[in-house]
Design a protein around this motif. Sequence first.
Motif, short mmCIF file in Angstrom:
data_model
loop_
_atom_site.label_atom_id
_atom_site.label_comp_id
_atom_site.label_asym_id
_atom_site.label_seq_id
_atom_site.Cartn_x
_atom_site.Cartn_y
_atom_site.Cartn_z
N GLU A 179 0.83 -1.11 -0.14
CA GLU A 179 0.05 -0.13 0.00
C GLU A 179 0.69 1.28 -0.03
N ALA A 180 2.09 1.18 0.80
CA ALA A 180 2.65 2.37 0.70
C ALA A 180 3.26 2.70 -0.58
N ALA A 181 3.63 1.50 -1.45
CA ALA A 181 4.38 1.75 -2.61
C ALA A 181 3.15 2.45 -3.46
N HIS A 182 2.09 2.07 -3.49
CA HIS A 182 0.99 2.53 -4.22
C HIS A 182 0.70 3.74 -3.78
N ASP A 183 0.72 4.21 -2.64
CA ASP A 183 0.68 5.82 -2.08
C ASP A 183 1.80 6.52 -2.78
N LEU A 184 2.88 5.83 -3.09
CA LEU A 184 3.98 6.62 -3.47
C LEU A 184 4.19 6.54 -4.92
N GLY A 185 3.08 5.98 -5.82
CA GLY A 185 2.82 6.02 -7.01
C GLY A 185 3.56 5.01 -7.83
N ALA A 186 3.99 3.80 -7.02
CA ALA A 186 4.36 2.98 -8.08
C ALA A 186 3.30 2.08 -8.73
N SER A 187 3.66 1.76 -9.85
CA SER A 187 2.66 1.13 -10.66
C SER A 187 2.32 -0.33 -10.50
N PRO A 188 1.19 -1.13 -10.93
CA PRO A 188 1.04 -2.39 -10.44
C PRO A 188 2.33 -3.23 -10.72
N TRP A 189 2.81 -3.10 -11.72
CA TRP A 189 3.87 -3.99 -12.25
C TRP A 189 5.01 -3.71 -11.47
N GLN A 190 5.37 -2.58 -11.07
CA GLN A 190 6.57 -2.34 -10.30
C GLN A 190 6.39 -2.82 -8.85
N ARG A 191 5.15 -2.92 -8.30
CA ARG A 191 4.94 -3.49 -7.02
C ARG A 191 4.71 -4.79 -6.93
N PHE A 192 4.68 -5.30 -8.13
CA PHE A 192 4.86 -6.58 -8.12
C PHE A 192 6.25 -7.32 -8.41
N GLN A 193 7.00 -6.34 -9.16
CA GLN A 193 8.24 -6.83 -9.63
C GLN A 193 9.35 -6.56 -8.14
N ASP A 194 8.87 -5.20 -7.68
CA ASP A 194 10.09 -4.90 -6.44
C ASP A 194 9.52 -5.29 -5.05
N ILE A 195 8.32 -5.57 -5.10
CA ILE A 195 8.11 -5.85 -3.56
C ILE A 195 7.32 -7.30 -3.59
N LEU A 196 6.42 -7.65 -4.30
CA LEU A 196 5.82 -8.90 -4.11
C LEU A 196 6.73 -10.20 -4.41
N LEU A 197 7.37 -10.06 -5.62
CA LEU A 197 8.41 -10.80 -6.10
C LEU A 197 9.75 -11.34 -5.30
N PRO A 198 10.32 -10.38 -4.84
CA PRO A 198 11.29 -10.53 -3.73
C PRO A 198 11.08 -11.19 -2.67
#
Lengths: 280, 304
Positions: A179-198
């Motif tokens: 959610e923080a990443a979302h609030d800071l303007g990350a795209s869904p793909w960025q959130r997937f790649q940089d937060i969920l995947l790791p």
Amino acid sequence: MKKLGQRAKSPLEYGRSAWLRLMLLATFVFLYAPIITLVAYSFNDSRRNIVWRGFTLKYYEKAWNNEGLIEAFVNSLTIAFACTLVATVIGTMAAIALWRFPFPFRRAADATFALPIVIPEICMGVAMLAFFSRIGWPTDLIWPFNLGAITIAHISFSFPFVAVVVRARLASFNRELDEAAHDLGASPWQRFQDILLPHLRPALIAGALLAFTLSLDDFVITFFTSGPNTVTFPVKVYSMVRFSVTPEVNAASTLLIVITLVLTSIALWLQNRGNERHPG
Amino acid sequence: MHRSTSFWTFFLPPSLWLALFFLAPLALVFGFSFAEKRGLIDIVITGTLDNYLRALDPLYLRIFVKSFWFAGLTTLICLIMAFPIALIIAFSSAKWKPILLLLVILPFWTNLLIRTYALIAVLRTRGYVNFSAEWLWEKANAGLNLLGLGDYQLLGERFVPFELLYNNTAVVFGLVYVHLPFMVLPLYAALDRMDRSYIEASLDLGAGQLRTFFSVVMPLALPGIISGIIITFIPALGSFLTPDLLGGTDSQMIANVIERQFKSANDWPFGAALSFILMYITFFALAVRALADKGNRGSGSTPA
């Protein structure tokens, strides 16, 4: 309250009862003696005799020079690699879809994705046999495309296992990060790649290794989807076992045991390291 | 909006795969179970129930009864063998617990076919068990000779190997060998979660270990016992490899008959019906397990 540790033997320490210890020992002998003798006699320098005649590797050499066996082994590895690749990707997708998105019929979807795990292997085997013959799946393709039917069947039974492993890991995901990443303007793909995947990485590797060993080990379902030109390692060992008990089969079996043990250990180690909070 | 597009990107590929390469094959076999065979490869789905009725033929009914008997006996033996093991592991020290658990799970990772083959190598007439028995026989005979009793041939004229393979006992032995870990794990999970103060209270109040076991430990572990029974019974009932490799002509189980219908006998509709009967039994058992789980959760929520 009494302190259990201070007495010589508390009634709850069942492991210290001689009878129970004996039963534990007997069970482990029952479970391990056949496998250990099988491995030991693959090194025995005697073909017919079961007396120990000294250490030898000649049956490994023989297995290595057995063209049919090596061909089956290469087939098995090829199928396992392809199966792992696809099963890991779609298994992970299934886990994320079922975890992240609350939707109606979710329980039904959960149960449907678990079906390949729970139905008897024989039922899935004959279903695959009927399916591929009915749709007229070509059987005369060149290698490795002739392994397509077996690979598809393997993906179908192994990706739900990947989904279970990934799902367990998702339970410890901190949604606030996302959610923080979302609030800071990350795209869904960025959130997937940089937060969920790791976060999922240990489960992805564990799931992939699980899919690999499941594919490499499967006999029943493969037995129904393989043809004369598409023999896998377990199917080949099956035909050898039906024929006779030889040290060569012992050597081939030992190799498969070692490969499976190593891969599963790595998977388990990764999973435990990943979910430190869930021991066992 | 975003959510729904990304949901479908994740949900569609696995669902399509499952539908196409798992549910469709199952649906096909389900259809075949109501079909008639016309000619060598011609199968027409007519909605007939003949295939299911044929399963009631005494010949096949006997195989069903036998399969239930094998799987039931296997489950019972596994339960009796697994309970002490699970008890020891659940109550062992933090150092030993993971080691013992690993030792129980390890055989799981060994290929089923190879474990069955290992049993053949051990049990066959020229296998290790008979070899050891023969050695003992020779030593015993030599002992008798030493005592001057050699002429009476008390142990028989020559060593007769035990017929340990290719019979019903070998099949049950093999099934227990393969399925034991299935039983240990759920029992262990139930015993590990158990509130130990109940056991202590029972022992403090004068009940012996045996009475405590049957009136406190067993009822508390009941969900684990039911779980263990079901996840041992289902795969045992559908076993193909064990009766195929260890059994004799009289030890056929359902899966062997199904295999024959699809391969040598070439009667797919009948094989499909048998295969779906096995599926119905599986679903029924899973439903029982789900109900047992639910009931347990319901009673567990009441504060003690």
